[in-house]
Motif scaffolding. Structure first.
Motif, PDB file in Angstrom:
ATOM      1  N   LYS A  27      60.881  16.360  26.737  1.00  0.00           N
ATOM      2  CA  LYS A  27      60.809  16.738  24.939  1.00  0.00           C
ATOM      3  C   LYS A  27      59.174  15.568  25.372  1.00  0.00           C
ATOM      4  N   TYR A  28      59.864  14.229  25.918  1.00  0.00           N
ATOM      5  CA  TYR A  28      58.895  13.690  25.839  1.00  0.00           C
ATOM      6  C   TYR A  28      58.257  13.436  26.871  1.00  0.00           C
ATOM      7  N   SER A  29      58.106  14.214  28.298  1.00  0.00           N
ATOM      8  CA  SER A  29      57.544  14.033  28.809  1.00  0.00           C
ATOM      9  C   SER A  29      56.296  14.991  29.048  1.00  0.00           C
ATOM     10  N   ASN A  30      56.741  16.529  27.938  1.00  0.00           N
ATOM     11  CA  ASN A  30      56.194  17.218  28.377  1.00  0.00           C
ATOM     12  C   ASN A  30      56.300  17.938  26.460  1.00  0.00           C
ATOM     13  N   PRO A  31      55.558  16.817  25.526  1.00  0.00           N
ATOM     14  CA  PRO A  31      55.368  16.933  24.331  1.00  0.00           C
ATOM     15  C   PRO A  31      55.224  18.012  23.076  1.00  0.00           C
ATOM     16  N   SER A  32      54.205  18.545  24.795  1.00  0.00           N
ATOM     17  CA  SER A  32      53.641  20.382  23.259  1.00  0.00           C
ATOM     18  C   SER A  32      54.412  21.296  24.126  1.00  0.00           C
ATOM     19  N   SER A  33      55.326  21.131  24.779  1.00  0.00           N
ATOM     20  CA  SER A  33      56.511  22.634  25.675  1.00  0.00           C
ATOM     21  C   SER A  33      57.962  22.602  24.970  1.00  0.00           C
ATOM     22  N   ARG A  34      58.067  23.471  24.568  1.00  0.00           N
ATOM     23  CA  ARG A  34      59.107  24.251  23.723  1.00  0.00           C
ATOM     24  C   ARG A  34      60.453  23.757  24.701  1.00  0.00           C
ATOM     25  N   VAL A  35      61.003  22.994  24.239  1.00  0.00           N
ATOM     26  CA  VAL A  35      62.703  22.328  25.176  1.00  0.00           C
ATOM     27  C   VAL A  35      63.523  23.320  24.280  1.00  0.00           C
ATOM     28  N   ILE A  36      64.500  23.677  25.209  1.00  0.00           N
ATOM     29  CA  ILE A  36      65.015  24.880  24.537  1.00  0.00           C
ATOM     30  C   ILE A  36      66.975  24.932  26.022  1.00  0.00           C
ATOM     31  N   LEU A  37      67.458  24.014  24.759  1.00  0.00           N
ATOM     32  CA  LEU A  37      69.033  24.137  25.567  1.00  0.00           C
ATOM     33  C   LEU A  37      69.811  25.939  25.056  1.00  0.00           C
ATOM     34  N   ILE A  38      70.451  26.486  26.429  1.00  0.00           N
ATOM     35  CA  ILE A  38      71.470  27.261  26.176  1.00  0.00           C
ATOM     36  C   ILE A  38      72.318  26.955  26.246  1.00  0.00           C
ATOM     37  N   GLY A  39      73.323  27.167  25.228  1.00  0.00           N
ATOM     38  CA  GLY A  39      74.695  26.306  25.744  1.00  0.00           C
ATOM     39  C   GLY A  39      75.511  27.087  24.535  1.00  0.00           C
ATOM     40  N   ASN A  40      77.029  26.432  24.426  1.00  0.00           N
ATOM     41  CA  ASN A  40      78.186  26.904  22.915  1.00  0.00           C
ATOM     42  C   ASN A  40      77.823  26.833  22.246  1.00  0.00           C
ATOM     43  N   PRO A  41      78.656  26.353  21.189  1.00  0.00           N
ATOM     44  CA  PRO A  41      78.659  25.681  19.591  1.00  0.00           C
ATOM     45  C   PRO A  41      78.614  24.431  20.161  1.00  0.00           C
ATOM     46  N   GLU A  42      79.527  23.512  20.920  1.00  0.00           N
ATOM     47  CA  GLU A  42      79.640  22.519  21.024  1.00  0.00           C
ATOM     48  C   GLU A  42      78.582  21.629  21.411  1.00  0.00           C
ATOM     49  N   THR A  43      77.392  22.531  22.441  1.00  0.00           N
ATOM     50  CA  THR A  43      76.055  21.722  21.971  1.00  0.00           C
ATOM     51  C   THR A  43      75.365  21.736  21.840  1.00  0.00           C
ATOM     52  N   LYS A  44      75.314  21.988  20.759  1.00  0.00           N
ATOM     53  CA  LYS A  44      74.313  22.441  19.288  1.00  0.00           C
ATOM     54  C   LYS A  44      74.017  21.129  19.405  1.00  0.00           C
ATOM     55  N   HIS A  45      74.466  19.916  19.113  1.00  0.00           N
ATOM     56  CA  HIS A  45      74.739  19.015  18.659  1.00  0.00           C
ATOM     57  C   HIS A  45      73.478  17.943  20.100  1.00  0.00           C
ATOM     58  N   LEU A  46      73.451  18.235  21.075  1.00  0.00           N
ATOM     59  CA  LEU A  46      72.540  17.999  22.296  1.00  0.00           C
ATOM     60  C   LEU A  46      71.123  17.931  22.318  1.00  0.00           C
ATOM     61  N   SER A  47      70.886  19.585  21.179  1.00  0.00           N
ATOM     62  CA  SER A  47      69.360  19.369  20.405  1.00  0.00           C
ATOM     63  C   SER A  47      68.982  18.683  19.373  1.00  0.00           C
ATOM     64  N   SER A  48      68.138  17.712  19.717  1.00  0.00           N
ATOM     65  CA  SER A  48      67.888  17.128  18.586  1.00  0.00           C
ATOM     66  C   SER A  48      66.462  18.266  17.807  1.00  0.00           C
TER      67      SER A  48
END
Length: 288
Positions: A27-48
């Motif tokens: 996200k820092y290097s690509n501020p205009s891009s959507r940055v997406i994590l596809i994961g499990n419920p326990e990984t949700k906090h990794l996405s700010s």
């Protein structure tokens, strides 16, 4: 040039600290891009708040179907290797559901330093589907790859051809990397770039040199020696004064421990070249 910013997608199932750092670096290097994590419920906090999180269970139907034709032929665990294949089905179905025609996929131990959307389309033509851990892919080509993969596991003759191809390239265990190479070389009919594109490099593996046919970079502690100048990262080509910009670094295996030191906001922004000293985990001024 791209008219819109490319979405950047990670797929990861466990809550590991380095994953969040790689997501934020993208996200820092690509501020205009959507940055997406596809994961499990326990990984949700990794996405700010400035990135997105989706549950992979919602995009698992075709991945589950693939599991019925998958054959295990590798020393890695069944679950791990199967998921390495399944992630491409998950990514395809996610892109379909979101109406995404093109994206950049990154493994969860890759730090991205270039604005992927500002690179010219021709720079990525041959590089697409060359690395499983860093690739720009179109939905139509990804759909072809999923069908290609299913065919090679489902049909006995194709599977024998796959085993033979793996032996020929010296990589007998059947991983998605082998299928990527087969698809890249024979279905897409593209030549190898070894990640050297767009006047820089997408890193194969921090622990490994460039391919033998490429110019070689300085090494330190059996890893690529990484330099910085003005906040940008480089390798130095051996026995020259030439520096090659890093589009990304792949912190494979034990190298994941260095990820916290390679966030762009923590890299010294100096006029002189400095290099990262792995034993001390400090940036050190380079000899002129």
């Amino acid at each position: 040039m791209y008219s819109v910013s490319l979405p950047i997608v990670f797929i990861h199932r466990t809550a590991e600290e380095h994953v969040g750092l790689c997501i934020q670096q993208a996200k820092y290097s690509n501020p205009s891009s959507r940055v997406i994590l596809i994961g499990n419920p326990e990984t949700k906090h990794l996405s700010s708040e400035n990135t997105e999180h989706y549950l992979l269970s919602k995009y698992f139907k075709s991945a589950q179907a693939f599991s019925f034709v998958y054959k295990h032929f590798t020393p890695t665990s069944y679950e791990y290797n199967l998921f390495c294949f399944q992630r491409w089905f998950i990514l395809r179905d996610f892109m379909r559901s979101q109406g995404i025609e093109r994206c950049c996929y990154l493994d969860s131990d890759v730090m991205l330093y270039t604005d992927i959307s500002k690179q010219n389309d021709i720079d990525f033509h041959d590089f697409t589907f060359e690395y499983t851990w860093t690739t720009v892919c179109d939905l139509d080509k990804l759909d072809q790859f999923c069908e290609y993969t299913t065919k090679f596991f489902r049909d006995a003759l194709h599977y024998e051809n796959l085993l033979q191809f793996a032996k020929e390239i010296g990589d007998v265990p059947i991983s998605d990397m082998v299928l990527f190479t087969l698809f890249h070389n024979y279905a897409l009919r593209r030549g190898a770039t070894y990640g050297l594109v767009a006047n820089g490099f997408f890193d194969h593996n921090l622990n490994c040199p460039f391919a033998p046919s490429c110019p070689q970079a300085n090494s330190l502690e059996t890893k690529k020696q990484i330099y910085q100048k003005d906040g940008m990262l480089f390798c130095k080509i051996t026995e020259t004064n030439n520096y090659l910009p890093a589009h990304s670094l792949h912190f494979q295996g034990h190298a994941k421990g260095y990820i916290p030191y390679f966030r762009s906001q923590d890299i010294p922004n100096t006029d002189d070249y400095m290099y990262f000293d792995y034993p001390t985990c400090k940036w050190v001024r380079a000899e002129p």
